[in-house]
Design an enzyme around this catalytic site. Structure first.
Site, PDB file in Angstrom:
ATOM      1  N   CYS A   1      29.265  38.765  46.514  1.00  0.00           N
ATOM      2  CA  CYS A   1      29.343  40.161  46.091  1.00  0.00           C
ATOM      3  C   CYS A   1      28.111  40.581  45.275  1.00  0.00           C
ATOM      4  O   CYS A   1      27.011  40.568  45.794  1.00  0.00           O
ATOM      5  CB  CYS A   1      30.649  40.419  45.357  1.00  0.00           C
ATOM      6  SG  CYS A   1      31.134  42.168  45.376  1.00  0.00           S
TER       7      CYS A   1
ATOM      8  N   LYS B   1      34.324  53.847  46.000  1.00  0.00           N
ATOM      9  CA  LYS B   1      34.369  52.389  45.916  1.00  0.00           C
ATOM     10  C   LYS B   1      34.852  51.787  47.233  1.00  0.00           C
ATOM     11  O   LYS B   1      35.845  52.251  47.814  1.00  0.00           O
ATOM     12  CB  LYS B   1      35.285  51.966  44.769  1.00  0.00           C
ATOM     13  CG  LYS B   1      35.343  50.455  44.537  1.00  0.00           C
ATOM     14  CD  LYS B   1      36.246  50.112  43.360  1.00  0.00           C
ATOM     15  CE  LYS B   1      36.269  48.611  43.106  1.00  0.00           C
ATOM     16  NZ  LYS B   1      37.136  48.244  41.970  1.00  0.00           N
TER      17      LYS B   1
ATOM     18  N   SER C   1      35.525  44.700  47.046  1.00  0.00           N
ATOM     19  CA  SER C   1      35.780  45.462  45.815  1.00  0.00           C
ATOM     20  C   SER C   1      34.431  45.704  45.148  1.00  0.00           C
ATOM     21  O   SER C   1      33.973  44.926  44.314  1.00  0.00           O
ATOM     22  CB  SER C   1      36.713  44.679  44.883  1.00  0.00           C
ATOM     23  OG  SER C   1      36.938  45.388  43.686  1.00  0.00           O
TER      24      SER C   1
ATOM     25  N   HIS D   1      34.751  39.408  48.935  1.00  0.00           N
ATOM     26  CA  HIS D   1      35.417  38.411  48.102  1.00  0.00           C
ATOM     27  C   HIS D   1      36.432  37.619  48.925  1.00  0.00           C
ATOM     28  O   HIS D   1      37.643  37.748  48.723  1.00  0.00           O
ATOM     29  CB  HIS D   1      36.132  39.081  46.928  1.00  0.00           C
ATOM     30  CG  HIS D   1      35.233  39.557  45.848  1.00  0.00           C
ATOM     31  ND1 HIS D   1      34.641  38.701  44.945  1.00  0.00           N
ATOM     32  CD2 HIS D   1      34.808  40.810  45.528  1.00  0.00           C
ATOM     33  CE1 HIS D   1      33.896  39.404  44.094  1.00  0.00           C
ATOM     34  NE2 HIS D   1      33.987  40.678  44.427  1.00  0.00           N
TER      35      HIS D   1
ATOM     36  N   GLU E   1      37.306  34.720  48.566  1.00  0.00           N
ATOM     37  CA  GLU E   1      38.045  33.811  47.694  1.00  0.00           C
ATOM     38  C   GLU E   1      39.237  34.475  47.012  1.00  0.00           C
ATOM     39  O   GLU E   1      40.082  33.780  46.426  1.00  0.00           O
ATOM     40  CB  GLU E   1      37.102  33.234  46.627  1.00  0.00           C
ATOM     41  CG  GLU E   1      36.777  34.161  45.469  1.00  0.00           C
ATOM     42  CD  GLU E   1      35.725  35.219  45.789  1.00  0.00           C
ATOM     43  OE1 GLU E   1      35.392  36.008  44.879  1.00  0.00           O
ATOM     44  OE2 GLU E   1      35.236  35.263  46.941  1.00  0.00           O
TER      45      GLU E   1
ATOM     46  N   ARG F   1      45.306  47.793  37.183  1.00  0.00           N
ATOM     47  CA  ARG F   1      44.526  47.843  35.937  1.00  0.00           C
ATOM     48  C   ARG F   1      43.774  49.161  35.808  1.00  0.00           C
ATOM     49  O   ARG F   1      43.837  49.836  34.780  1.00  0.00           O
ATOM     50  CB  ARG F   1      43.540  46.671  35.932  1.00  0.00           C
ATOM     51  CG  ARG F   1      42.584  46.634  34.744  1.00  0.00           C
ATOM     52  CD  ARG F   1      41.354  45.801  35.076  1.00  0.00           C
ATOM     53  NE  ARG F   1      40.579  46.381  36.183  1.00  0.00           N
ATOM     54  CZ  ARG F   1      39.705  45.689  36.915  1.00  0.00           C
ATOM     55  NH1 ARG F   1      39.505  44.399  36.691  1.00  0.00           N
ATOM     56  NH2 ARG F   1      39.034  46.304  37.886  1.00  0.00           N
TER      57      ARG F   1
END
Length: 308
Positions: free
Chosen positions: A142, A163, A192, A235, A237, A249
């Site tokens: 990333c 985003k 992300s 990502h 992972e 969040r």
């Protein structure tokens, strides 16, 4: 084969509950094999979550992997305790004289800043230069991938209007490259990020090849043809609920965050997300360790200089 981690690392207990074989230093000393030495520069704020995610991926190989966690010294972490960092992490100064078979540079939540404005940018560039001579193959994730492309090739990043957030389908571009061996023609992976690198800039650089991309999310996976530098724009992972945790969040903070695309069943955030990308993430890390780390490293490579 197991992941060798330090005794007491919180991620170890969680991995063992998932039936992932780990061992501590004492048991590893009695193994009559040369382990693969992998360093992980962890730039993520929630370092324990990232430790678990990456160790999980490194476990899916017949190789014994000896992991060293690294942290930059030019930035103070506010989301991970100093006791955890002091016990389980090394600074770059402490490992710069060592040789590693593989090295992983994670993402970081600083992508909306100019690279030179990041407080650890000079140290990041030093580490990138160091990997050229002290590491057989480096995987960048990333922001770490975008930043390394900028450092090595001056490939710019571009701000996105919205985003890139969610689960996206990617097409394999070059099936002959061992890094994507075992991949389906199309596969899913999480993204992300607020910025992107563009295919037209990558294509200007001789020796870089794109291995997978998405019409929605753009380039996902590319590498230099020596195999020394791997760049992953998303990502893979991430675990099942990482995108959900990020969404909740930001929503609770009142930020302008969109529902992660293609992630929730019927776009219902109250339904547990489906885990649909783990198999290809496992294949990516296993292929990297096998074809670009293990098979490319001389036996005595990591024994040239002692650990500190």
């Amino acid at each position: 084969m197991p992941i060798k981690v330090q005794s007491g690392l919180p991620a170890r207990e969680k991995l063992e509950r998932e039936n992932v074989f780990t061992m501590d230093e004492n048991r590893a000393m009695h193994q009559d094999i040369r382990p693969i030495e992998v360093g992980i520069l962890n730039l993520m704020p929630l370092k324990e979550d990232t430790e678990l995610q990456i160790l999980r991926e490194l476990s899916n190989t017949p190789l014994q992997v000896d992991v060293t966690f690294v942290v930059v010294s030019s930035h103070e972490s506010r989301n991970t305790s100093s006791s955890h960092l002091n016990k389980f992490y090394n600074t770059f100064d402490q490992i710069k004289d060592r040789k590693f078979d593989g090295f992983i540079i994670t993402g970081a939540p600083v992508e909306q800043m100019e690279y030179e404005e990041v407080d650890y940018w000079r140290e990041f560039e030093q580490i990138c230069e160091w990997t050229k001579t002290n590491v057989t193959s480096t995987m960048h994730l990333c922001w770490g991938a975008q930043a390394a492309l900028y450092h090595h090739y001056r490939i710019p990043k571009y701000m996105l209007e919205q985003k890139m957030f969610g689960l996206f389908e990617h097409k394999v571009s070059n099936r002959r490259i061992p890094l994507v061996r075992g991949f389906d023609d199309y596969f899913l992976a999480p993204h992300s990020r607020h910025t992107e690198v563009r295919r037209e800039d990558i294509d200007k650089i001789p020796g870089l090849t794109v291995l997978a991309e998405s019409p929605e999310a753009g380039v996902f996976l590319l590498m230099d043809m020596t195999g020394k530098k791997i760049f992953v724009m998303g990502h893979p992972e991430y675990d099942r609920v990482t995108l959900h945790t990020e969404y909740m969040r930001d929503k609770e903070k009142g930020l302008d965050i969109q529902l992660p695309r293609n992630y929730y069943v019927d776009d219902d955030c109250t339904i547990r997300p489906r885990l649909q990308w783990r198999a290809h993430a496992n294949a990516l890390y296993s292929n990297w360790l096998n074809y670009y780390v293990y098979q490319a490293t001389p036996y005595e490579y990591t024994a040239v200089l002692p650990k500190k």
